[in-house]
Design a protein around this motif. Sequence first.
Motif, PDB file in Angstrom:
ATOM      1  N   ARG A   1      20.165   3.512  59.364  1.00  0.00           N
ATOM      2  CA  ARG A   1      20.924   4.227  59.437  1.00  0.00           C
ATOM      3  C   ARG A   1      21.623   5.051  60.631  1.00  0.00           C
ATOM      4  O   ARG A   1      20.634   5.755  61.010  1.00  0.00           O
ATOM      5  CB  ARG A   1      22.027   4.682  58.075  1.00  0.00           C
ATOM      6  CG  ARG A   1      21.984   4.572  56.531  1.00  0.00           C
ATOM      7  CD  ARG A   1      22.877   5.069  56.062  1.00  0.00           C
ATOM      8  NE  ARG A   1      23.044   4.707  54.505  1.00  0.00           N
ATOM      9  CZ  ARG A   1      24.340   3.553  54.497  1.00  0.00           C
ATOM     10  NH1 ARG A   1      25.290   4.042  55.449  1.00  0.00           N
ATOM     11  NH2 ARG A   1      24.590   3.267  53.509  1.00  0.00           N
TER      12      ARG A   1
ATOM     13  N   THR B   1      22.413  -2.253  62.732  1.00  0.00           N
ATOM     14  CA  THR B   1      23.494  -2.048  63.316  1.00  0.00           C
ATOM     15  C   THR B   1      23.487  -3.270  65.289  1.00  0.00           C
ATOM     16  O   THR B   1      22.237  -2.480  65.793  1.00  0.00           O
ATOM     17  CB  THR B   1      23.396  -0.890  63.558  1.00  0.00           C
ATOM     18  OG1 THR B   1      22.505   0.427  64.614  1.00  0.00           O
ATOM     19  CG2 THR B   1      23.977   0.162  62.726  1.00  0.00           C
TER      20      THR B   1
ATOM     21  N   GLY C   1      25.275   1.140  59.906  1.00  0.00           N
ATOM     22  CA  GLY C   1      25.063   0.636  59.364  1.00  0.00           C
ATOM     23  C   GLY C   1      25.042   0.573  57.825  1.00  0.00           C
ATOM     24  O   GLY C   1      25.853   0.676  57.197  1.00  0.00           O
ATOM     25  N   ARG C   2      24.591  -0.529  57.726  1.00  0.00           N
ATOM     26  CA  ARG C   2      24.518  -1.019  56.189  1.00  0.00           C
ATOM     27  C   ARG C   2      23.211  -1.266  55.621  1.00  0.00           C
ATOM     28  O   ARG C   2      21.810  -1.281  56.536  1.00  0.00           O
ATOM     29  CB  ARG C   2      25.485  -2.652  56.370  1.00  0.00           C
ATOM     30  CG  ARG C   2      26.401  -2.388  56.660  1.00  0.00           C
ATOM     31  CD  ARG C   2      27.470  -3.879  56.197  1.00  0.00           C
ATOM     32  NE  ARG C   2      28.896  -4.476  56.614  1.00  0.00           N
ATOM     33  CZ  ARG C   2      28.831  -4.735  57.728  1.00  0.00           C
ATOM     34  NH1 ARG C   2      28.032  -5.696  58.154  1.00  0.00           N
ATOM     35  NH2 ARG C   2      29.939  -4.419  58.506  1.00  0.00           N
TER      36      ARG C   2
ATOM     37  N   LEU D   1      29.404   7.175  60.884  1.00  0.00           N
ATOM     38  CA  LEU D   1      28.595   6.871  59.875  1.00  0.00           C
ATOM     39  C   LEU D   1      28.376   5.309  60.746  1.00  0.00           C
ATOM     40  O   LEU D   1      29.677   4.511  60.239  1.00  0.00           O
ATOM     41  CB  LEU D   1      28.441   7.012  58.681  1.00  0.00           C
ATOM     42  CG  LEU D   1      27.058   5.939  58.185  1.00  0.00           C
ATOM     43  CD1 LEU D   1      25.733   6.930  58.522  1.00  0.00           C
ATOM     44  CD2 LEU D   1      27.406   6.656  56.454  1.00  0.00           C
TER      45      LEU D   1
ATOM     46  N   ARG E   1      24.201   7.610  62.662  1.00  0.00           N
ATOM     47  CA  ARG E   1      25.610   8.467  62.642  1.00  0.00           C
ATOM     48  C   ARG E   1      25.310   8.126  64.340  1.00  0.00           C
ATOM     49  O   ARG E   1      24.516   9.581  65.295  1.00  0.00           O
ATOM     50  CB  ARG E   1      25.695   9.609  62.408  1.00  0.00           C
ATOM     51  CG  ARG E   1      26.702  10.126  62.000  1.00  0.00           C
ATOM     52  CD  ARG E   1      26.676  11.383  61.192  1.00  0.00           C
ATOM     53  NE  ARG E   1      26.765  10.985  59.941  1.00  0.00           N
ATOM     54  CZ  ARG E   1      27.478  10.948  58.897  1.00  0.00           C
ATOM     55  NH1 ARG E   1      28.498  11.226  59.682  1.00  0.00           N
ATOM     56  NH2 ARG E   1      27.067  10.707  57.708  1.00  0.00           N
TER      57      ARG E   1
END
Length: 521
Positions: free
Chosen positions: A498, A403, A517-518, A515, A500
């Motif tokens: 990830r 991110t 991120g991948r 949420l 949040r």
Amino acid sequence: MAKLVLGPLLRYVDATSATVWVETDASCEVTIAGHTARTFQAGRQHFALVRLENLGPRTEYDVRLGDELVWPEPGSGFPKPVIRTGEVRQIAFGSCRAAPHQPVGPDALDALAQRLMELPEEAWPQALVLLGDQVYADEPTEATKQWLRERRNGTKEPDGEVVHFGEYARLYHETWGDPEIRWLLSVVPTAMIFDDHDVRDDWNTSAVWRKEMADKPWWRDRIRGAISSYWVYQHLGNLSPDELARNPLYAKVKAQDTDVLPLLEEFAEEADKEVEGRKSTWWSFRREFGRVRLLMVDTRSGRILDEGKRQMVSDEEFEWIERNTEGDFDHLLIGSSLPWLMPHALSHFQSLNEIGARKPGWQGKAAEGIRQAVDLEHWPAFRESFDRLSRMIEKAANNGAATVCVLSGDVHHSYVAEAEFPRPTKAVVAQLVCSPIHNEAPKFLRPGFRLSWSRPASRVFRRLATLAGVPEDLVHWRKTSGPHFGNSVALLDIEGRRARYRLISAAGEETASVLLGREPQ
């Protein structure tokens, strides 16, 4: 015997070291967890930044002035002060916190502190990022106004203006002196950057604004008091121990055994000249939170305000920022007090206004009046810098991070916007806004904020901007949460690659959860 006036503030923390800041009422030795520092004097105030080394995962501490234990206070019902150096799983952030007892709704940071007191340490954030307007120098409390009137008696200085270092000190005492806030800042490491209200509303909006302020007889003292107090109360704690060791001003301050305020005021005056392209210092800095990198960007003091080449950040400082987007980390956080991605209509309007303000005669004057009246001074109002930031973020989003998030405040409503580039990036790119912590927007302004996000308003202002010569955006964005109103604190929960975003109101309610991120590609 010296007394503790303010603090302790836990500031910089890494895997093995930390710094803790205090203010006292007299010169003394300050001892924290076996580490000692001598105070330095600035005006009537005394300060110390204690450097702690070779720390373990958890270190309980107290504060001693000389041989006297002064923190925790006798009979304190707060959890013990502790320094934690472990994994960073949660970062709290937000901006715009007016002093307690101002009529601007409940204080979300105070409410957060009260909730954390009831939770185990494992549930506390590992860092707090304050994105500007830590104090409101242009909106003093009634008690401070009365104090200023008494102080101004028989002088030519204005009753309602905070001018000198000691007067700014009073603002910090009001803002950070609340018991719950003092406890929170003693256990959660804090990174800070200023925005306009830390100095004065609309600080460095334009060259015209600068000239208007320079004509006021008290402004020179005002800027000296504002920046010198910022260096002491906020900036010192942003620096790592290694950076402190290399900092020439800090070395001079520690070496001088008399009042260093003249030295700090001279430095402040030079620092204020950055808008003229005369580089003397910069306030941007970098923090590492394990696999998370924070780049905190100065969007106020380092502006270049020449209408022919307006820049949010000078070329030299921008190059430093760009270099620091490179590296091995999972999440890149760019702390900017002012949002990069704004409501679409407002973003286009700001770029349109910048072009209008360059025109001669009545058109330029009218555009400048509008700029100052409605605060058209964010990244899109510095179009060259907006585009450069967009290109930098696009490049950073393909360098391995999961991110790339811009953390911002200022606009008195909170939201999440996800960015999309012509070529899809590997990382999720998002603008995360939390504003205000304690200065909620009046209800009559809220429909305007909502309207500025609407598609019809966006189309109208994009069309006008195009006709005026504003280039097409290098990035497109869509709002995925918000706008949210009311006093709040944001939490960024981090789990591997990830993250949040959660927005927590002063009442403790979760008003947003997004949420980010991948999975690695």
